[in-house]
Structure formats: C-alpha cells, structure tokens
Motif scaffolding. Structure first.
Motif, PDB file in Angstrom:
ATOM      1  N   PRO A 175     -34.942 -24.519  12.567  1.00 15.38           N
ATOM      2  CA  PRO A 175     -33.641 -23.871  12.453  1.00 15.38           C
ATOM      3  C   PRO A 175     -32.482 -24.719  12.979  1.00 15.38           C
ATOM      4  O   PRO A 175     -31.374 -24.600  12.489  1.00 15.38           O
ATOM      5  N   ASP A 176     -32.745 -25.584  13.959  1.00 10.68           N
ATOM      6  CA  ASP A 176     -31.601 -26.211  14.625  1.00 10.68           C
ATOM      7  C   ASP A 176     -31.487 -27.724  14.462  1.00 10.68           C
ATOM      8  O   ASP A 176     -30.514 -28.315  14.923  1.00 10.68           O
ATOM      9  N   ARG A 177     -32.451 -28.343  13.822  1.00 12.44           N
ATOM     10  CA  ARG A 177     -32.372 -29.783  13.543  1.00 12.44           C
ATOM     11  C   ARG A 177     -32.697 -30.015  12.076  1.00 12.44           C
ATOM     12  O   ARG A 177     -33.487 -29.282  11.497  1.00 12.44           O
ATOM     13  N   ILE A 178     -32.120 -31.037  11.503  1.00 14.39           N
ATOM     14  CA  ILE A 178     -32.497 -31.418  10.144  1.00 14.39           C
ATOM     15  C   ILE A 178     -33.982 -31.794  10.156  1.00 14.39           C
ATOM     16  O   ILE A 178     -34.405 -32.604  10.973  1.00 14.39           O
ATOM     17  N   PRO A 179     -34.777 -31.182   9.293  1.00 15.42           N
ATOM     18  CA  PRO A 179     -36.221 -31.418   9.326  1.00 15.42           C
ATOM     19  C   PRO A 179     -36.602 -32.859   8.987  1.00 15.42           C
ATOM     20  O   PRO A 179     -35.909 -33.537   8.231  1.00 15.42           O
ATOM     21  N   ASP A 180     -37.718 -33.261   9.553  1.00 13.38           N
ATOM     22  CA  ASP A 180     -38.340 -34.548   9.249  1.00 13.38           C
ATOM     23  C   ASP A 180     -39.264 -34.321   8.042  1.00 13.38           C
ATOM     24  O   ASP A 180     -40.169 -33.490   8.095  1.00 13.38           O
ATOM     25  N   PHE A 181     -39.020 -35.052   6.971  1.00  9.62           N
ATOM     26  CA  PHE A 181     -39.790 -34.817   5.737  1.00  9.62           C
ATOM     27  C   PHE A 181     -41.295 -35.021   5.956  1.00  9.62           C
ATOM     28  O   PHE A 181     -42.117 -34.355   5.336  1.00  9.62           O
ATOM     29  N   GLY A 182     -41.632 -35.962   6.827  1.00  5.47           N
ATOM     30  CA  GLY A 182     -43.053 -36.226   7.095  1.00  5.47           C
ATOM     31  C   GLY A 182     -43.768 -34.987   7.625  1.00  5.47           C
ATOM     32  O   GLY A 182     -44.895 -34.699   7.244  1.00  5.47           O
ATOM     33  N   GLU A 183     -43.075 -34.247   8.488  1.00  2.44           N
ATOM     34  CA  GLU A 183     -43.679 -33.029   9.050  1.00  2.44           C
ATOM     35  C   GLU A 183     -43.809 -31.935   7.990  1.00  2.44           C
ATOM     36  O   GLU A 183     -44.842 -31.282   7.871  1.00  2.44           O
ATOM     37  N   LEU A 184     -42.743 -31.748   7.215  1.00  2.70           N
ATOM     38  CA  LEU A 184     -42.804 -30.723   6.162  1.00  2.70           C
ATOM     39  C   LEU A 184     -43.892 -31.050   5.145  1.00  2.70           C
ATOM     40  O   LEU A 184     -44.582 -30.159   4.641  1.00  2.70           O
ATOM     41  N   ASN A 185     -44.035 -32.330   4.858  1.00  3.83           N
ATOM     42  CA  ASN A 185     -45.003 -32.740   3.839  1.00  3.83           C
ATOM     43  C   ASN A 185     -46.436 -32.384   4.212  1.00  3.83           C
ATOM     44  O   ASN A 185     -47.264 -32.153   3.329  1.00  3.83           O
ATOM     45  N   GLN A 186     -46.733 -32.336   5.491  1.00  2.00           N
ATOM     46  CA  GLN A 186     -48.091 -31.937   5.877  1.00  2.00           C
ATOM     47  C   GLN A 186     -48.384 -30.513   5.418  1.00  2.00           C
ATOM     48  O   GLN A 186     -49.454 -30.218   4.894  1.00  2.00           O
ATOM     49  N   HIS A 187     -47.413 -29.625   5.614  1.00  2.85           N
ATOM     50  CA  HIS A 187     -47.610 -28.227   5.196  1.00  2.85           C
ATOM     51  C   HIS A 187     -47.594 -28.099   3.673  1.00  2.85           C
ATOM     52  O   HIS A 187     -48.393 -27.368   3.088  1.00  2.85           O
ATOM     53  N   LEU A 188     -46.668 -28.815   3.073  1.00  4.36           N
ATOM     54  CA  LEU A 188     -46.501 -28.716   1.626  1.00  4.36           C
ATOM     55  C   LEU A 188     -47.708 -29.289   0.882  1.00  4.36           C
ATOM     56  O   LEU A 188     -48.226 -28.680  -0.063  1.00  4.36           O
ATOM     57  N   MET A 189     -48.138 -30.442   1.313  1.00  6.60           N
ATOM     58  CA  MET A 189     -49.327 -31.093   0.728  1.00  6.60           C
ATOM     59  C   MET A 189     -50.537 -30.176   0.803  1.00  6.60           C
ATOM     60  O   MET A 189     -51.277 -30.023  -0.163  1.00  6.60           O
ATOM     61  N   ALA A 190     -50.727 -29.584   1.985  1.00  6.39           N
ATOM     62  CA  ALA A 190     -51.888 -28.722   2.193  1.00  6.39           C
ATOM     63  C   ALA A 190     -51.815 -27.494   1.296  1.00  6.39           C
ATOM     64  O   ALA A 190     -52.827 -27.027   0.772  1.00  6.39           O
ATOM     65  N   ALA A 191     -50.617 -26.959   1.090  1.00  9.93           N
ATOM     66  CA  ALA A 191     -50.480 -25.714   0.321  1.00  9.93           C
ATOM     67  C   ALA A 191     -50.612 -25.948  -1.175  1.00  9.93           C
ATOM     68  O   ALA A 191     -51.345 -25.242  -1.862  1.00  9.93           O
ATOM     69  N   THR A 192     -49.905 -26.916  -1.726  1.00 13.77           N
ATOM     70  CA  THR A 192     -49.845 -27.061  -3.190  1.00 13.77           C
ATOM     71  C   THR A 192     -49.959 -28.501  -3.673  1.00 13.77           C
ATOM     72  O   THR A 192     -49.862 -28.758  -4.883  1.00 13.77           O
ATOM     73  N   GLY A 193     -50.083 -29.454  -2.772  1.00 13.43           N
ATOM     74  CA  GLY A 193     -50.169 -30.849  -3.205  1.00 13.43           C
ATOM     75  C   GLY A 193     -48.827 -31.467  -3.584  1.00 13.43           C
ATOM     76  O   GLY A 193     -48.783 -32.574  -4.112  1.00 13.43           O
ATOM     77  N   TRP A 194     -47.743 -30.745  -3.318  1.00 13.42           N
ATOM     78  CA  TRP A 194     -46.418 -31.340  -3.544  1.00 13.42           C
ATOM     79  C   TRP A 194     -46.003 -32.156  -2.321  1.00 13.42           C
ATOM     80  O   TRP A 194     -46.534 -31.964  -1.229  1.00 13.42           O
ATOM     81  N   GLN A 195     -45.060 -33.065  -2.530  1.00 11.25           N
ATOM     82  CA  GLN A 195     -44.425 -33.716  -1.388  1.00 11.25           C
ATOM     83  C   GLN A 195     -42.938 -33.927  -1.642  1.00 11.25           C
ATOM     84  O   GLN A 195     -42.492 -33.982  -2.790  1.00 11.25           O
ATOM     85  N   LEU A 196     -42.181 -33.976  -0.565  1.00  8.36           N
ATOM     86  CA  LEU A 196     -40.760 -34.313  -0.648  1.00  8.36           C
ATOM     87  C   LEU A 196     -40.618 -35.813  -0.613  1.00  8.36           C
ATOM     88  O   LEU A 196     -41.318 -36.476   0.134  1.00  8.36           O
ATOM     89  N   VAL A 197     -39.667 -36.323  -1.383  1.00  8.93           N
ATOM     90  CA  VAL A 197     -39.290 -37.721  -1.236  1.00  8.93           C
ATOM     91  C   VAL A 197     -37.777 -37.776  -1.014  1.00  8.93           C
ATOM     92  O   VAL A 197     -37.027 -37.016  -1.627  1.00  8.93           O
ATOM     93  N   ALA A 198     -37.351 -38.646  -0.114  1.00  7.09           N
ATOM     94  CA  ALA A 198     -35.918 -38.785   0.169  1.00  7.09           C
ATOM     95  C   ALA A 198     -35.268 -39.623  -0.915  1.00  7.09           C
ATOM     96  O   ALA A 198     -35.829 -40.627  -1.363  1.00  7.09           O
ATOM     97  N   VAL A 199     -34.096 -39.181  -1.369  1.00  2.68           N
ATOM     98  CA  VAL A 199     -33.307 -39.938  -2.349  1.00  2.68           C
ATOM     99  C   VAL A 199     -31.845 -39.977  -1.886  1.00  2.68           C
ATOM    100  O   VAL A 199     -31.430 -39.162  -1.062  1.00  2.68           O
ATOM    101  N   PRO A 200     -31.048 -40.917  -2.435  1.00  3.65           N
ATOM    102  CA  PRO A 200     -29.655 -41.067  -1.994  1.00  3.65           C
ATOM    103  C   PRO A 200     -28.744 -39.911  -2.413  1.00  3.65           C
ATOM    104  O   PRO A 200     -27.683 -39.709  -1.824  1.00  3.65           O
TER     105      PRO A 200
END
Ligand code: PHE
Ligand code: FE
Length: 296
Positions: free
Chosen positions: A73-98
């Motif tokens: 809620p209070d910091r911009i999330p680290d994509f690496g951390e979110l990706n662990q949950h996302l990968m486990a749930a559906t195999g998706w991942q976030l990638v950072a773009v400009p």
C-alpha cells in the motif's frame, strides 16, 4: 497506435527515462533506485484512495487477485516480488517498460504471458488525469486480474489475436475489443454490476461514474457490435459493455476472427453513445454531460 512507424514517445516518458535504456523488446530492469520518496508517496495516496472505493464496486476476481498479489500500500512494488505470486498463480509475469510500446511488441509480450508495466509513476500535480499509462494504471489496474486463470488466458489469447490481426486488417476492431473489455469492462454478478476494466479501476472518478451515474449506456456484451463501436479517449465512456462472466468473454472470443473481420469490416462504425435495435439495454444513458466532440 498499432504501427511502429506511428509511434511517438510522449514527453513525460522521455523525461522519466533519461539515461536509461531498454532492450529491443522494450523491456528493461525495473529501475528501483529512480523512485523518490515523493514517488512512493504518490503511490500511497493513489492506492489508499482506490482501495477505499473497491468494495462493492470491483468484481470479486479483482479483489481476490489484489489480495493474493500482496501489493504494497505505501511503496511502489518491486516487480520481482509480485512476479513470485503471479507466476505461481497463472504463469504470468510483469516486465518493466519505459511507457507505451509499439502494438506489435505489446501483442508479442501478451502472447507469451508477459504483461508490460510502465515503471514510472505520475507527478503529484497530475494525480487524476494523465494522457498515457503509468505504473499505477498498469499495475494496480491490470495486474490483479491476471491472477485469475480465465482472465489470464483471455489476455494471452488477445495477444495472439493481435499478432494475427495485423495481417488481416483487424487491428482497429481488435483494439476496440480491448478497450471495451480489458480497459472499461463491467461484469454482472448476483450482487449487482461490478467493475473489471483497468481504465476504470485506476480512476477514482470513473469508478463512481460507471456504476452510479445515469448518463452512460450500459449494454450487454456483443462481440461484433463492440468491434464497430467508437470510444472516448478524453472523457468518461458514453457506453459500457457488461459481460456475465469471464467464461462468457473467453468463449465468445475463442473462434477464429479472420472471417469475422472480413464480414464486419464493410459495416458502418457505431457512434460511442448510440443504442441500436439489437442491443441488450441494461441502462439507457441520459447523455447528460456527454462531450459533443468527435469520438475516437
Ligand atoms: N479468437 C481470436 C482470433 O482468432 C483471438 C482473440 C482471443 C482475440 C481473445 C481477442 C480475445 O483472432
Ligand atoms: Fe491499460
């Protein structure tokens, strides 16, 4: 913006990305050290405001997704951390773009279960409206539903459809489907209408408007109709389309679109606010406050 040659990089994207570089597929490491305390505070402000609106407005699948992702809620999330949950749930991942990326590259990422997320956040003097997506829209709006298996499959299928539509002259029609579902979709539930579109979920004012206002039309989902319907870039939508379930959405969009594009290409486009004889009208908008400028 579907052709690479029409791609113009907006000012804010240029400024935010000064000194950074991206790969040929537009991905880059999330530049965590670029976030200032003001950026984190902006995230916290937007997060608190939106989260308070969600109960009774966002669909359950979204609420379950954002909880399971453990978005901070209070910091911009680290994509690496979110990706662990996302990968486990559906195999998706976030990638950072400009920022916004060319359509063909965007489709290619989706087709491979990679969701491009703009790494930077809007400026504090512009919390409510911004002309291009930032991390709050891309992450808060889009990513929680990618935790849902059916929706996750839909977005991947959309990406594959985008790669294909390019050679079939279907890009404009396909883009409208994205607009009226992934960005501005509503879903009918036993508890009432709920939001699943990311463009709404990342906007405080539209989260109220789309459900509470009498002005916009709310019509039942209709694939061919949506593909011919113009939309608004610069204001709230004049029309929202309502699905009954993500399964309905997935099934309706599963067939090969090649013959569909050919069949409906010659048909006239439908103005953003129109209601047609075949429509399932859940609510006929009053049209109050609608802009009278040209639809997109
Ligand atoms: N079925 C579509 C096609 O053949 C692909 C698609 C799936 C497009 C889901 C959008 C959403 O092109
Ligand atoms: Fe979006």
């Amino acid at each position: 913006m579907n052709q690479a040659e029409e791609f113009v990089v907006p000012d804010i994207t240029v400024r935010k990305n000064a000194g950074l570089s991206h790969d040929t597929d537009y991905t880059m490491p999330q530049p965590l050290d670029r976030y200032t305390e003001a950026d984190h505070a902006t995230w916290a402000t937007l997060y608190a405001r939106q989260v308070a609106l969600l109960p009774g407005r966002a669909c359950d699948e979204y609420l379950e997704g954002i909880a399971a992702l453990q978005v901070s809620p209070d910091r911009i999330p680290d994509f690496g951390e979110l990706n662990q949950h996302l990968m486990a749930a559906t195999g998706w991942q976030l990638v950072a773009v400009p920022g916004l990326i060319p359509g063909d590259i965007f489709f290619e990422h989706l087709a491979n279960r990679r969701f491009p997320v703009t790494w930077w956040i809007r400026e504090p003097d512009n919390l409510d409206y911004l002309p291009e997506p930032d991390i709050f829209h891309d992450l808060f709006g889009h990513v929680p539903l990618l935790m849902n298996p059916v929706f996750a499959d839909y977005v991947q299928a959309y990406g594959k459809g985008g790669v294909k539509a390019d050679s079939l002259g279907g890009l404009d029609m396909l883009a409208r489907l994205y607009w009226f579902t992934v960005e501005f979709g509503l879903i009918n539930t036993p508890k009432g209408l709920r939001i699943y579109g990311a463009g709404i979920l990342s906007s405080s004012s539209e989260s109220h408007y789309c459900l509470d206002s009498d002005s916009p039309n709310r019509l039942g989902f209709d694939l061919q109709r949506i593909m011919k319907t113009r939309y608004r870039y610069d204001s709230f939508q004049k029309t929202y389309f309502v699905i009954d379930s993500f399964e309905q959405l997935f099934k309706a969009t599963e067939p090969d679109f090649a013959p569909l594009y050919a069949a409906i290409a010659p048909k006239p486009e439908i103005p953003a606010g129109a209601i047609l004889p075949g429509d399932t009208v859940l609510h006929q908008g009053t049209g109050e406050g609608w802009p009278d400028t040209e639809d997109a």
